[in-house]
Design an enzyme around this catalytic site. Sequence first.
Site, PDB file in Angstrom:
ATOM      1  N   ARG A 169       0.872  -1.174   0.000  1.00 10.19           N
ATOM      2  CA  ARG A 169       0.000   0.000   0.000  1.00 10.19           C
ATOM      3  C   ARG A 169       0.909   1.223   0.000  1.00 10.19           C
ATOM      4  O   ARG A 169       2.127   1.114   0.046  1.00 10.19           O
ATOM      5  CB  ARG A 169      -1.009  -0.001   1.155  1.00 10.19           C
ATOM      6  CG  ARG A 169      -0.626  -0.660   2.433  1.00 10.19           C
ATOM      7  CD  ARG A 169       0.484  -0.005   3.182  1.00 10.19           C
ATOM      8  NE  ARG A 169       0.203   1.401   3.436  1.00 10.19           N
ATOM      9  CZ  ARG A 169       1.114   2.305   3.706  1.00 10.19           C
ATOM     10  NH1 ARG A 169       2.405   1.958   3.768  1.00 10.19           N
ATOM     11  NH2 ARG A 169       0.794   3.566   3.924  1.00 10.19           N
ATOM     12  N   GLY A 170       0.265   2.419  -0.039  1.00  4.21           N
ATOM     13  CA  GLY A 170       1.057   3.636  -0.215  1.00  4.21           C
ATOM     14  C   GLY A 170       1.146   3.919  -1.705  1.00  4.21           C
ATOM     15  O   GLY A 170       1.465   3.024  -2.506  1.00  4.21           O
ATOM     16  N   ALA A 171       0.858   5.147  -2.092  1.00  7.19           N
ATOM     17  CA  ALA A 171       0.675   5.461  -3.512  1.00  7.19           C
ATOM     18  C   ALA A 171       1.852   5.037  -4.407  1.00  7.19           C
ATOM     19  O   ALA A 171       1.648   4.327  -5.399  1.00  7.19           O
ATOM     20  CB  ALA A 171       0.371   6.956  -3.655  1.00  7.19           C
ATOM     21  N   ARG A 205      -7.481  -0.178  -6.454  1.00 10.62           N
ATOM     22  CA  ARG A 205      -7.670   0.914  -5.490  1.00 10.62           C
ATOM     23  C   ARG A 205      -7.915   2.195  -6.277  1.00 10.62           C
ATOM     24  O   ARG A 205      -7.192   2.478  -7.228  1.00 10.62           O
ATOM     25  CB  ARG A 205      -6.446   1.053  -4.573  1.00 10.62           C
ATOM     26  CG  ARG A 205      -6.253  -0.201  -3.721  1.00 10.62           C
ATOM     27  CD  ARG A 205      -5.656  -0.011  -2.373  1.00 10.62           C
ATOM     28  NE  ARG A 205      -6.224   0.965  -1.513  1.00 10.62           N
ATOM     29  CZ  ARG A 205      -5.528   1.504  -0.483  1.00 10.62           C
ATOM     30  NH1 ARG A 205      -4.266   1.162  -0.272  1.00 10.62           N
ATOM     31  NH2 ARG A 205      -6.105   2.371   0.310  1.00 10.62           N
ATOM     32  N   GLN A 230      -2.155   2.758  10.145  1.00 10.98           N
ATOM     33  CA  GLN A 230      -0.861   2.702   9.453  1.00 10.98           C
ATOM     34  C   GLN A 230       0.215   3.452  10.239  1.00 10.98           C
ATOM     35  O   GLN A 230       1.400   3.146  10.110  1.00 10.98           O
ATOM     36  CB  GLN A 230      -0.980   3.315   8.043  1.00 10.98           C
ATOM     37  CG  GLN A 230      -1.765   2.487   7.051  1.00 10.98           C
ATOM     38  CD  GLN A 230      -3.219   2.895   6.986  1.00 10.98           C
ATOM     39  OE1 GLN A 230      -3.812   3.332   7.987  1.00 10.98           O
ATOM     40  NE2 GLN A 230      -3.825   2.767   5.821  1.00 10.98           N
ATOM     41  N   ASP A 274      -1.909  10.889  -1.970  1.00  8.07           N
ATOM     42  CA  ASP A 274      -2.316   9.840  -2.914  1.00  8.07           C
ATOM     43  C   ASP A 274      -2.683  10.413  -4.275  1.00  8.07           C
ATOM     44  O   ASP A 274      -2.617   9.716  -5.286  1.00  8.07           O
ATOM     45  CB  ASP A 274      -3.488   9.047  -2.344  1.00  8.07           C
ATOM     46  CG  ASP A 274      -2.992   8.131  -1.247  1.00  8.07           C
ATOM     47  OD1 ASP A 274      -2.785   8.612  -0.123  1.00  8.07           O
ATOM     48  OD2 ASP A 274      -2.754   6.946  -1.536  1.00  8.07           O
ATOM     49  N   ASN A 302      -5.269  12.666   0.691  1.00  8.05           N
ATOM     50  CA  ASN A 302      -4.385  11.814   1.499  1.00  8.05           C
ATOM     51  C   ASN A 302      -5.246  11.097   2.538  1.00  8.05           C
ATOM     52  O   ASN A 302      -6.463  11.317   2.617  1.00  8.05           O
ATOM     53  CB  ASN A 302      -3.278  12.648   2.149  1.00  8.05           C
ATOM     54  CG  ASN A 302      -2.175  11.774   2.730  1.00  8.05           C
ATOM     55  OD1 ASN A 302      -1.664  10.872   2.047  1.00  8.05           O
ATOM     56  ND2 ASN A 302      -1.807  11.985   3.975  1.00  8.05           N
ATOM     57  N   LYS A 303      -4.611  10.270   3.325  1.00 10.75           N
ATOM     58  CA  LYS A 303      -5.322   9.426   4.287  1.00 10.75           C
ATOM     59  C   LYS A 303      -6.317  10.220   5.125  1.00 10.75           C
ATOM     60  O   LYS A 303      -6.028  11.341   5.540  1.00 10.75           O
ATOM     61  CB  LYS A 303      -4.293   8.736   5.181  1.00 10.75           C
ATOM     62  CG  LYS A 303      -4.840   7.756   6.182  1.00 10.75           C
ATOM     63  CD  LYS A 303      -5.761   6.711   5.593  1.00 10.75           C
ATOM     64  CE  LYS A 303      -5.148   5.912   4.475  1.00 10.75           C
ATOM     65  NZ  LYS A 303      -6.098   5.034   3.773  1.00 10.75           N
TER      66      LYS A 303
END
Length: 377
Positions: free
Chosen positions: A57-59, A94, A207, A248, A258-259
């Site tokens: 995960r993570g862009a 995603r 996270q 992201d 973003n998150k």
Amino acid sequence: MLGPVNVAGIPYRTIWPEPDGTAVGVIDQTGLPHRFATVRLASSAEVARAIREMLVRGAPLIGAAAAYGLALALRSDCSDASLATAHAALLATRPTAVNLRWALDRVRRTVAPLPPPARAAAAWTEAGRIADADVASNRMLGEHGLGVLLPLAQSRPAGRPLQILTHCNAGWLATVDLGTALAPVYHAHDRGLPVHVWVDETRPRNQGAALTAWELGQHGVPHTLIADNAGGHLMQRGLVDVVIVGADRIAANGDVANKIGTYLKALAARDCGVPFYVAAPTSTIDPTCVTGAAITVEERDAREVTHIRGIDSSGQLVEVCLAPRATAAANPAFDITPARLVTALITEHGLFPATTAALRALDLAPPPPPQNAPNTP
Ligand code: MRU
């Protein structure tokens, strides 16, 4: 120069190709911080599952993984139809991180004009270039970010470390290596600048607690885990010198996805006069989204809100329920921070204001598709 991140003294990237081109290895991030395990992904379907279920995960890492996934699809079937089907399947894993589309389009652009038998090898090479470029770009981004941290460190009270707050995980684990928001932190720490990181736990998937706290610990960076709601209070008390988060997707006007929870940190930072930086490679900028309103926000399983995972006293990974069983829960995974709340974007090319004019000057428009590109959705 900032080197690769070590786990128990062994340098690791988060994704690595097997030399014969048959598979990629990844770190299974769903077991961290309690279990460090690696997984072999040998097909496009396995890569898609790993992205969807957030083993990776993570862009930027999602982008690199998808690029290898497309190469693996072409290894088993190099036809135009296979290219189109695998591209669509990986793209659907995603919806918010634009690096996914960016990397898939880049591989497709490279291989589509080639004779089908040449495609798999070319795609594999291109995926490797994307992974290597991510590391190089994060190293540059870290240098530029260090340029932000040094003057802030000089103006802090003597004897106090520079206090940085970050949200989610935009570190080594979210990229191929080094990280985005954490790259300047690692640079500063490695050069002897005293830093301390406030780590937002980042509910609902945590996270921050699971990944950021773990990777900062592996690198020996002083940090303190906080509940997501604590950030505003710490800023009011003057205990945060700077906020740095990842992204992201960044819209053409500088709005940042973003998150979930990032927006609240940006609001608190503005109210308290704390600089708020977004660190991201230019592959995260999406010139096709005019504003943040056009960005698709992923809605994830409500179970991530009603339940929580961790280890029990016997060391077993367990999941427990937090809410009454019948309670309805909503789980938007990202939010949009308006450009006006962003002090600047830290990229591999330097610092840019989060404005349409500054981002237009970066000239990010993708090249036109090749003449004989297969039809794709
Ligand atoms: O849902 P995740 O864990 O993939 O979300 C990650 C983030 O929001 C990161 O901050 C973002 O991808 C930047 S990664 C360098």
